[in-house]
Scaffold this motif. Structure first.
Motif, mmCIF file in Angstrom:
data_model
loop_
_atom_site.group_PDB
_atom_site.id
_atom_site.type_symbol
_atom_site.label_atom_id
_atom_site.label_comp_id
_atom_site.label_asym_id
_atom_site.label_seq_id
_atom_site.Cartn_x
_atom_site.Cartn_y
_atom_site.Cartn_z
ATOM 1 N N THR A 1 -24.822 -19.639 -10.186
ATOM 2 C CA THR A 1 -24.431 -19.594 -8.780
ATOM 3 C C THR A 1 -24.135 -20.998 -8.281
ATOM 4 O OG1 THR A 1 -25.820 -17.645 -8.400
ATOM 5 C CG2 THR A 1 -25.142 -18.900 -6.464
ATOM 6 N N PRO A 2 -22.947 -21.222 -7.711
ATOM 7 C CA PRO A 2 -22.603 -22.574 -7.239
ATOM 8 C C PRO A 2 -23.572 -23.067 -6.164
ATOM 9 C CG PRO A 2 -20.659 -21.159 -7.305
ATOM 10 C CD PRO A 2 -21.838 -20.270 -7.519
ATOM 11 N N ASP A 3 -23.828 -24.351 -6.181
ATOM 12 C CA ASP A 3 -24.690 -24.979 -5.188
ATOM 13 C C ASP A 3 -23.899 -25.143 -3.885
ATOM 14 O OD1 ASP A 3 -26.288 -26.569 -3.614
ATOM 15 O OD2 ASP A 3 -26.651 -28.096 -5.151
ATOM 16 N N PRO A 4 -24.326 -24.486 -2.813
ATOM 17 C CA PRO A 4 -23.561 -24.584 -1.556
ATOM 18 C C PRO A 4 -23.496 -25.999 -0.990
ATOM 19 C CG PRO A 4 -25.684 -23.517 -1.187
ATOM 20 C CD PRO A 4 -25.512 -23.623 -2.671
ATOM 21 N N ALA A 5 -24.384 -26.878 -1.450
ATOM 22 C CA ALA A 5 -24.375 -28.252 -0.945
ATOM 23 C C ALA A 5 -23.214 -29.066 -1.514
ATOM 24 C CB ALA A 5 -25.695 -28.940 -1.278
ATOM 25 N N VAL A 6 -22.671 -28.610 -2.666
ATOM 26 C CA VAL A 6 -21.610 -29.396 -3.308
ATOM 27 C C VAL A 6 -20.332 -28.583 -3.544
ATOM 28 C CG1 VAL A 6 -23.210 -30.981 -4.416
ATOM 29 C CG2 VAL A 6 -22.548 -28.883 -5.607
ATOM 30 N N THR A 7 -20.324 -27.324 -3.097
ATOM 31 C CA THR A 7 -19.130 -26.499 -3.234
ATOM 32 C C THR A 7 -18.665 -26.031 -1.862
ATOM 33 O OG1 THR A 7 -20.486 -24.508 -3.566
ATOM 34 C CG2 THR A 7 -19.718 -25.677 -5.539
ATOM 35 N N SER A 8 -17.428 -25.585 -1.825
ATOM 36 C CA SER A 8 -16.824 -25.129 -0.576
ATOM 37 C C SER A 8 -16.536 -23.638 -0.672
ATOM 38 C CB SER A 8 -15.523 -25.903 -0.312
ATOM 39 O OG SER A 8 -14.863 -25.403 0.816
ATOM 40 N N SER B 1 -13.986 -5.695 -26.381
ATOM 41 C CA SER B 1 -13.730 -7.127 -26.545
ATOM 42 C C SER B 1 -13.810 -7.892 -25.231
ATOM 43 C CB SER B 1 -12.348 -7.345 -27.167
ATOM 44 O OG SER B 1 -11.317 -6.988 -26.259
ATOM 45 N N VAL B 2 -13.933 -7.174 -24.120
ATOM 46 C CA VAL B 2 -14.026 -7.820 -22.813
ATOM 47 C C VAL B 2 -15.325 -8.622 -22.728
ATOM 48 C CG1 VAL B 2 -14.355 -7.351 -20.355
ATOM 49 C CG2 VAL B 2 -12.586 -6.134 -21.628
ATOM 50 N N LYS B 3 -15.258 -9.823 -22.138
ATOM 51 C CA LYS B 3 -16.446 -10.667 -22.030
ATOM 52 C C LYS B 3 -17.337 -10.149 -20.914
ATOM 53 C CE LYS B 3 -18.992 -14.198 -23.104
ATOM 54 N NZ LYS B 3 -19.640 -14.284 -24.433
ATOM 55 N N LEU B 4 -18.562 -9.737 -21.258
ATOM 56 C CA LEU B 4 -19.513 -9.211 -20.285
ATOM 57 C C LEU B 4 -20.487 -10.307 -19.861
ATOM 58 C CD1 LEU B 4 -20.415 -5.728 -21.842
ATOM 59 C CD2 LEU B 4 -18.640 -6.272 -20.163
ATOM 60 N N LEU B 5 -20.636 -10.457 -18.550
ATOM 61 C CA LEU B 5 -21.529 -11.459 -17.978
ATOM 62 C C LEU B 5 -22.363 -10.821 -16.879
ATOM 63 C CD1 LEU B 5 -18.859 -14.279 -17.473
ATOM 64 C CD2 LEU B 5 -20.437 -14.063 -19.413
ATOM 65 N N SER B 6 -23.376 -11.545 -16.431
ATOM 66 C CA SER B 6 -24.181 -11.099 -15.296
ATOM 67 C C SER B 6 -24.407 -12.277 -14.359
ATOM 68 C CB SER B 6 -25.528 -10.550 -15.769
ATOM 69 O OG SER B 6 -26.316 -10.142 -14.660
ATOM 70 N N THR B 7 -24.783 -11.962 -13.144
ATOM 71 C CA THR B 7 -25.219 -13.001 -12.222
ATOM 72 C C THR B 7 -26.663 -13.379 -12.550
ATOM 73 O OG1 THR B 7 -25.735 -11.202 -10.678
ATOM 74 C CG2 THR B 7 -23.661 -12.363 -10.364
ATOM 75 N N GLU B 8 -27.145 -14.445 -11.946
ATOM 76 C CA GLU B 8 -28.462 -14.968 -12.303
ATOM 77 C C GLU B 8 -29.581 -13.955 -12.063
ATOM 78 O OE1 GLU B 8 -28.517 -18.611 -10.011
ATOM 79 O OE2 GLU B 8 -28.070 -19.783 -11.818
ATOM 80 N N ASP B 9 -29.446 -13.119 -11.011
ATOM 81 C CA ASP B 9 -30.496 -12.147 -10.715
ATOM 82 C C ASP B 9 -30.229 -10.775 -11.319
ATOM 83 O OD1 ASP B 9 -28.415 -11.241 -9.165
ATOM 84 O OD2 ASP B 9 -29.491 -11.321 -7.254
ATOM 85 N N GLY B 10 -29.154 -10.638 -12.095
ATOM 86 C CA GLY B 10 -28.829 -9.351 -12.701
ATOM 87 C C GLY B 10 -28.264 -8.343 -11.717
ATOM 88 N N GLY B 11 -27.861 -8.793 -10.545
ATOM 89 C CA GLY B 11 -27.382 -7.874 -9.514
ATOM 90 C C GLY B 11 -25.964 -7.390 -9.707
ATOM 91 N N ALA B 12 -25.236 -7.943 -10.677
ATOM 92 C CA ALA B 12 -23.859 -7.526 -10.909
ATOM 93 C C ALA B 12 -23.506 -7.659 -12.386
ATOM 94 C CB ALA B 12 -22.894 -8.351 -10.071
ATOM 95 N N LEU B 13 -22.677 -6.749 -12.844
ATOM 96 C CA LEU B 13 -22.085 -6.823 -14.171
ATOM 97 C C LEU B 13 -20.644 -7.270 -14.001
ATOM 98 C CD1 LEU B 13 -22.041 -6.272 -17.225
ATOM 99 C CD2 LEU B 13 -21.485 -3.888 -16.696
ATOM 100 N N LEU B 14 -20.261 -8.337 -14.709
ATOM 101 C CA LEU B 14 -18.937 -8.933 -14.580
ATOM 102 C C LEU B 14 -18.193 -8.771 -15.903
ATOM 103 C CD1 LEU B 14 -20.137 -12.269 -12.929
ATOM 104 C CD2 LEU B 14 -19.291 -10.235 -11.741
ATOM 105 N N ARG B 15 -17.004 -8.181 -15.839
ATOM 106 C CA ARG B 15 -16.174 -7.995 -17.036
ATOM 107 C C ARG B 15 -14.974 -8.936 -16.918
ATOM 108 N NH1 ARG B 15 -17.605 -3.759 -14.459
ATOM 109 N NH2 ARG B 15 -19.006 -2.205 -15.361
ATOM 110 N N VAL B 16 -14.943 -9.961 -17.738
ATOM 111 C CA VAL B 16 -13.833 -10.911 -17.715
ATOM 112 C C VAL B 16 -12.760 -10.389 -18.678
ATOM 113 C CG1 VAL B 16 -13.109 -13.302 -17.987
ATOM 114 C CG2 VAL B 16 -15.454 -12.781 -17.257
ATOM 115 N N ILE B 17 -11.667 -9.886 -18.112
ATOM 116 C CA ILE B 17 -10.584 -9.320 -18.916
ATOM 117 C C ILE B 17 -9.639 -10.421 -19.377
ATOM 118 C CG2 ILE B 17 -8.620 -7.723 -18.852
ATOM 119 C CD1 ILE B 17 -10.259 -6.145 -16.704
#
Length: 319
Positions: A17-24, A168-184
């Motif tokens: 998760t991006p740090d809100p102090a250094v990202t926009s 073959s799709v890249k499967l990822l999750s967020t740090e708390d496991g609240g979402a499944l992300l499929r990078v096509i």
């Protein structure tokens, strides 16, 4: 929805998760509701980006959500043979089965999480149909077709076909496991999807659990779009509501935020969202029917080439 999933997202690599102090954080510029219509031989579609100014879409041209529809026996429909030139079509099947065939020799069957990536380039003919078994039995059908523009330097390249299996799709999750992300296609936080693209883009299908929020790093030089496939939630740190059949345009920044409402109405109880970003081509777009070129003269030439049979011929069996 969908077939490509895991029982426990926490077993997957996690996106930081991006740090809100250094990202926009990217603000939400607009939320647009997709008009509904019919395509090909009569299958229902939502024109995801029909109400969005092209300047926010570049390098994308359009996207159709096909279904979600539960066909009765004999109802499934496809498209007849038709031409394309000057761009890429990305067909992602979430539920159901579709058969693709083209005059350049590409084709195959995609189902439940598979993607067909067709680079039309200099031109070809293709056809998309449901299999006979689905026509006989009926059943659930749901998918997307995205059109990705090609820069002028690549518009007349040799056609290419990629068959991207769901596994073959890249499967990822967020740090708390609240979402499944499929990078096509493209990259997210250092993780690369399987699709190769001429125009740099990222395409992700996110399943966000009820009440969960995701904030993802996003290339500052890309545009950023979200589209609700099913369920309901909000976009941006300002929590702008959107739901199935609505598209979100984000402004400038280097992170995007999506939140799922506590109560969902989709089949699997998640907020299903497609996230898209790409490097703008910033060239003139001349779009007519199945052709995407840079000028009206090039469109005219594409039509003349099609009529003269220079974009390919339908195979002898016609199927």
């Amino acid at each position: 929805m969908p077939a490509v999933t895991v029982d426990n997202p926490l077993t997957l690599p996690r996106v930081t998760t991006p740090d809100p102090a250094v990202t926009s954080a990217r603000p939400v510029l607009t939320v647009a509701t997709a008009p509904e219509g019919f395509e090909g031989e009569g299958f229902p579609v939502r024109r995801a980006f029909a109400k969005i100014n092209q300047k926010y879409l570049d390098p994308f041209i359009m996207m159709d959500q096909m279904g979600e529809v539960d066909y009765a026996a004999g109802e499934p429909k496809g498209t007849p043979w038709h031409p394309h030139r000057g761009f890429e079509t990305v067909t992602y099947i979430i539920d159901g089965t579709f058969i693709h065939r083209d005059s350049h020799g590409g084709g195959g069957t995609i189902t439940d999480g598979d993607t067909q990536w067709m680079t039309a380039g200099s031109g070809l003919l293709h056809i998309e149909t449901p299999p006979e078994s689905l026509v006989r039995s009926g059943g659930l059908f749901h998918g997307l077709q995205l059109w990705v523009n090609l820069p002028a330097s690549d518009k007349m390249i040799t056609p290419k076909y990629q068959d991207i299996r769901g596994g073959s799709v890249k499967l990822l999750s967020t740090e708390d496991g609240g979402a499944l992300l499929r990078v096509i296609a493209g990259e997210l936080d250092g993780h690369q999807g399987p699709g190769t693209t001429f125009t740099p883009i990222t395409m992700i299908h996110a399943s966000v659990s009820p009440g969960a929020q995701i904030t993802l790093p996003w290339r500052a030089d890309f545009n950023a779009l979200a589209y609700g496939l099913a369920g309901n939630g909000s976009a941006g740190t300002e929590h702008r509501p959107f739901h199935r059949g609505q598209a979100v345009v984000f402004g400038d920044g280097d992170s995007i935020t999506i939140r799922a409402d506590e109560k969902q109405d989709s089949r699997d109880n998640n907020f299903e969202v497609v996230l898209l970003g790409g490097l703008p081509i910033r060239e003139p777009v001349a779009h007519y029917g199945p052709f995407v070129m840079n000028s009206h003269r090039e469109l005219q030439q594409a039509m003349e080439d099609f009529q003269a049979g220079r974009l390919g011929t339908i195979p002898a069996d016609g199927h």
